[in-house]
Design an enzyme around this catalytic site. Structure first.
Site, mmCIF file in Angstrom:
data_model
loop_
_atom_site.group_PDB
_atom_site.id
_atom_site.type_symbol
_atom_site.label_atom_id
_atom_site.label_comp_id
_atom_site.label_asym_id
_atom_site.label_seq_id
_atom_site.Cartn_x
_atom_site.Cartn_y
_atom_site.Cartn_z
ATOM 1 N N ASP A 2 3.083 7.306 63.607
ATOM 2 C CA ASP A 2 3.817 7.438 62.359
ATOM 3 C C ASP A 2 4.004 6.019 61.807
ATOM 4 O OD1 ASP A 2 5.704 8.483 60.380
ATOM 5 O OD2 ASP A 2 7.219 7.484 61.627
ATOM 6 N N ASP B 179 6.363 4.765 58.811
ATOM 7 C CA ASP B 179 7.704 4.314 58.441
ATOM 8 C C ASP B 179 8.723 4.642 59.539
ATOM 9 O OD1 ASP B 179 6.232 3.809 56.187
ATOM 10 O OD2 ASP B 179 7.309 5.208 54.886
ATOM 11 N N TYR C 228 11.201 4.670 49.813
ATOM 12 C CA TYR C 228 9.874 4.616 49.210
ATOM 13 C C TYR C 228 9.368 3.175 49.194
ATOM 14 C CZ TYR C 228 10.785 9.360 47.531
ATOM 15 O OH TYR C 228 11.060 10.689 47.455
ATOM 16 N N CYS D 181 -0.241 12.270 53.793
ATOM 17 C CA CYS D 181 -0.031 13.484 53.009
ATOM 18 C C CYS D 181 0.716 13.105 51.749
ATOM 19 C CB CYS D 181 0.774 14.503 53.809
ATOM 20 S SG CYS D 181 1.293 15.907 52.771
ATOM 21 N N HIS E 23 1.332 15.257 49.341
ATOM 22 C CA HIS E 23 1.715 16.538 48.736
ATOM 23 C C HIS E 23 3.175 16.891 48.960
ATOM 24 C CE1 HIS E 23 -2.568 16.884 50.210
ATOM 25 N NE2 HIS E 23 -2.702 16.926 48.896
ATOM 26 N N CYS F 217 0.209 22.342 51.492
ATOM 27 C CA CYS F 217 -1.004 21.791 52.114
ATOM 28 C C CYS F 217 -0.985 21.994 53.626
ATOM 29 C CB CYS F 217 -1.100 20.309 51.788
ATOM 30 S SG CYS F 217 0.283 19.397 52.496
ATOM 31 N N LYS G 118 3.479 17.150 57.641
ATOM 32 C CA LYS G 118 4.147 17.269 58.942
ATOM 33 C C LYS G 118 5.221 18.348 58.849
ATOM 34 C CE LYS G 118 3.648 12.297 59.862
ATOM 35 N NZ LYS G 118 4.353 11.004 60.069
HETATM 36 MG MG LIG Z 1 8.870 7.942 60.319
HETATM 37 ZN ZN LIG Z 2 -0.540 17.251 52.420
#
Ligand SMILES: [Mg+2]
Ligand SMILES: [Zn+2]
Length: 188
Positions: free
Chosen positions: A9, A11, A20, A90, A92, A105, A109
């Protein structure tokens, strides 16, 4: 021999979770991340980044910027003799502000889509692989794809560790990515 991998992963696991991440100046690697990736590489693991980027869905950042950020990261790793094999993200959300990202999608996750795509692209053996992340959805993604998984206590991890959802089996909890790396090297 089939190729094993560690899916990281981004972040809260490799870099500070700043919400963000929309400017390169805000990108802060944890001090041990490059060492961790180099150690994994040396032990024969390909390292792949798997990251949810809701900011793209919400129009806060673009895929072009995401590409820039990942190229910047790769440069930092390569300069230090470490290698990231690929970046899967991802963009989405079912609640996306940007029309073209509003979809249900297979890469969100805890669905395993990103890992399955990476495994296909790079001929990786998921059963010999690991996921390391700071959220239970990272762990769930890994287990759904057939990897082993470790939670780190950085990012959201400390809070997450204290409230494991009952549908997820216990997994090793490591303080940081470098401790997770030691665990993986001892348990390979
Ligand atoms: Mg994370
Ligand atoms: Zn996605």
């Amino acid at each position: 021999m089939s190729q094993r991998a560690v899916f990281l992963d981004r972040d809260g696991t490799m870099i500070e979770d700043v919400g963000y991440l929309d400017r390169l100046e805000r990108l802060k690697l944890f001090p041990y991340t490059i060492d961790a990736v180099r150690l994994l590489n040396r032990a024969g693991y390909k390292v792949v980044v798997v990251t949810s980027q809701n900011g793209v869905a919400q129009g806060v950042l673009t895929e072009a910027f995401l590409g820039e950020a990942h190229a910047h990261l790769s440069h930092l790793f390569e300069a230090a003799g470490a290698k990231i094999e690929g970046y899967y993200y991802c963009p989405h959300s079912t609640h996306a502000a940007v029309d073209r990202y509003r979809t249900e999608c297979e890469c969100r996750k805890p669905k395993p889509g990103m890992i399955l795509a990476a495994a296909r692209d790079h001929a990786l053996d998921v059963s010999q692989s690991f996921v390391v992340g700071d959220r239970w959805r990272d762990i769930e993604m890994g287990l759904a794809a057939g990897t082993r998984a470790l939670l780190v206590e950085t990012g959201y991890g400390r809070t997450e560790a204290s409230r494991r959802p009952s549908n997820i089996p216990p997994v090793p909890v490591a303080g940081t990515l470098i401790e997770a790396t030691s665990w993986i090297l001892r348990n390979s």
